[in-house]
Design a protein around this motif. Sequence first.
Motif, short mmCIF file in Angstrom:
data_model
loop_
_atom_site.label_atom_id
_atom_site.label_comp_id
_atom_site.label_asym_id
_atom_site.label_seq_id
_atom_site.Cartn_x
_atom_site.Cartn_y
_atom_site.Cartn_z
N LEU A 83 0.84 -1.19 0.00
CA LEU A 83 0.00 0.00 0.00
C LEU A 83 0.87 1.24 0.00
CD1 LEU A 83 -2.56 -1.20 2.67
CD2 LEU A 83 -2.84 -1.21 0.20
N PHE A 84 0.44 2.27 -0.69
CA PHE A 84 1.20 3.52 -0.68
C PHE A 84 0.25 4.70 -0.69
CE2 PHE A 84 0.40 4.63 -5.06
CZ PHE A 84 0.28 3.42 -5.72
N VAL A 85 0.78 5.84 -0.27
CA VAL A 85 0.00 7.08 -0.20
C VAL A 85 0.69 8.12 -1.07
CG1 VAL A 85 -0.73 8.94 1.34
CG2 VAL A 85 -0.84 6.58 2.11
N GLY A 86 -0.08 8.91 -1.77
CA GLY A 86 0.49 9.96 -2.61
C GLY A 86 0.06 11.34 -2.15
N ASN A 87 0.68 12.36 -2.71
CA ASN A 87 0.32 13.76 -2.51
C ASN A 87 0.41 14.23 -1.07
OD1 ASN A 87 -0.13 13.77 -5.23
ND2 ASN A 87 -2.34 13.80 -5.08
N PHE A 88 1.48 13.89 -0.35
CA PHE A 88 1.70 14.48 0.96
C PHE A 88 1.95 15.96 0.77
CE2 PHE A 88 2.38 10.19 2.46
CZ PHE A 88 1.91 10.26 3.75
N PRO A 89 1.81 16.83 1.77
CA PRO A 89 1.42 16.48 3.13
C PRO A 89 -0.10 16.50 3.33
CG PRO A 89 2.00 18.77 3.07
CD PRO A 89 2.18 18.23 1.66
N TRP A 90 -0.54 15.77 4.32
CA TRP A 90 -1.92 15.88 4.79
C TRP A 90 -1.90 16.92 5.89
CZ3 TRP A 90 -3.73 10.12 5.53
CH2 TRP A 90 -3.67 9.48 4.29
N THR A 91 -3.00 17.61 6.12
CA THR A 91 -3.01 18.65 7.14
C THR A 91 -4.18 18.51 8.09
OG1 THR A 91 -4.30 20.16 5.75
CG2 THR A 91 -1.91 20.33 5.59
N GLY A 92 -4.01 19.10 9.25
CA GLY A 92 -5.07 19.17 10.24
C GLY A 92 -4.73 20.28 11.20
N ASN A 93 -5.47 20.39 12.27
CA ASN A 93 -5.19 21.40 13.26
C ASN A 93 -5.19 20.74 14.63
OD1 ASN A 93 -6.28 23.43 15.39
ND2 ASN A 93 -5.37 24.67 13.78
N ALA A 94 -4.07 20.86 15.35
CA ALA A 94 -3.94 20.18 16.64
C ALA A 94 -5.02 20.63 17.61
CB ALA A 94 -2.56 20.43 17.23
N ALA A 95 -5.38 21.92 17.59
CA ALA A 95 -6.40 22.42 18.50
C ALA A 95 -7.74 21.74 18.23
CB ALA A 95 -6.53 23.93 18.37
N ALA A 96 -8.09 21.56 16.97
CA ALA A 96 -9.35 20.92 16.63
C ALA A 96 -9.34 19.45 17.03
CB ALA A 96 -9.63 21.05 15.13
N ILE A 97 -8.19 18.82 16.88
CA ILE A 97 -8.09 17.40 17.25
C ILE A 97 -8.24 17.24 18.76
CG2 ILE A 97 -6.54 15.41 17.33
CD1 ILE A 97 -5.38 16.44 14.64
N ILE A 98 -7.52 18.07 19.52
CA ILE A 98 -7.58 17.98 20.98
C ILE A 98 -8.97 18.31 21.48
CG2 ILE A 98 -6.67 18.95 23.13
CD1 ILE A 98 -4.01 19.36 21.57
N ALA A 99 -9.68 19.21 20.80
CA ALA A 99 -11.01 19.62 21.24
C ALA A 99 -12.05 18.52 21.07
CB ALA A 99 -11.44 20.87 20.48
N GLY A 100 -11.68 17.40 20.51
CA GLY A 100 -12.61 16.29 20.46
C GLY A 100 -12.97 15.78 19.09
N GLY A 101 -12.39 16.32 18.06
CA GLY A 101 -12.69 15.77 16.74
C GLY A 101 -12.28 16.71 15.64
N ALA A 102 -11.91 16.17 14.52
CA ALA A 102 -11.48 16.99 13.39
C ALA A 102 -11.61 16.18 12.12
CB ALA A 102 -10.03 17.43 13.59
N THR A 103 -11.50 16.87 11.01
CA THR A 103 -11.42 16.23 9.71
C THR A 103 -10.04 16.55 9.16
OG1 THR A 103 -13.78 16.43 9.29
CG2 THR A 103 -12.36 16.19 7.38
N ILE A 104 -9.34 15.56 8.67
CA ILE A 104 -8.01 15.76 8.11
C ILE A 104 -8.13 15.87 6.60
CG2 ILE A 104 -5.72 14.74 7.80
CD1 ILE A 104 -6.28 15.71 10.65
N ASN A 105 -7.59 16.95 6.06
CA ASN A 105 -7.60 17.17 4.62
C ASN A 105 -6.45 16.40 3.99
OD1 ASN A 105 -7.60 18.10 2.04
ND2 ASN A 105 -7.18 20.22 2.54
N THR A 106 -6.75 15.43 3.16
CA THR A 106 -5.71 14.63 2.53
C THR A 106 -5.34 15.14 1.15
OG1 THR A 106 -7.30 13.05 1.65
CG2 THR A 106 -6.43 12.59 3.83
N ASP A 107 -5.71 16.38 0.86
CA ASP A 107 -5.40 16.99 -0.42
C ASP A 107 -4.85 18.39 -0.20
OD1 ASP A 107 -5.18 17.45 -3.13
OD2 ASP A 107 -7.28 18.00 -3.38
#
Length: 181
Positions: A83-107
């Motif tokens: 398996l492989f992944v293309g088009n790094f980087p993926w992004t998110g926001n640590a504050a949103a993750i810590i606050a209980g949930g987030a969506t990670i943009n893989t594009d």
Amino acid sequence: MKTQILKSSMLALAGAVAIAAAGSASAMSPPYAMCNYKGESTLTFGGSQSTCWLTLATKVNCAGDVEIVAAGPVAGDATCPFLFVGNFPWTGNAAAIIAGGATINTDANGLGITSVNDAAGSPLAGGLLNGVGGSTSTAVACDTGSTVNVPDQVPVSGTFSYTGAAFNAAGLDNKGCTLVP
């Protein structure tokens, strides 16, 4: 650039990816904290399932933005190395993750849909990864005088918007961060 992995983967906290992988050029400029996460992850697509020990290399800046710059499996099912992944980087926001949930943009780079493909190149997962959470956090240096809180663990129990593939990780544990000035 394509990266060896199973995950996605995610993530990725998506995301979830160090290892037998090499990501593409990152958009984040120094200073930032380079953090590594590891944990067991499972990708389910159609009737098949793969479980791998996943390692993620991430960058976290002072604003709490997170980029997954490399990801890959170090052990697991026989399908993991294919398996492989293309088009790094993926992004998110640590504050949103810590606050209980987030969506990670893989594009993150606008290069088209980031995807997790099988050995034949057929997409298994891609698009937005939802269901990314976070636990407690630790303050780490993000420049010469500031700190940013990064998750100690990133549990993921979500699906990819592109294919509906499910990614589950009980928790990708933070194994440490270092400042890149």
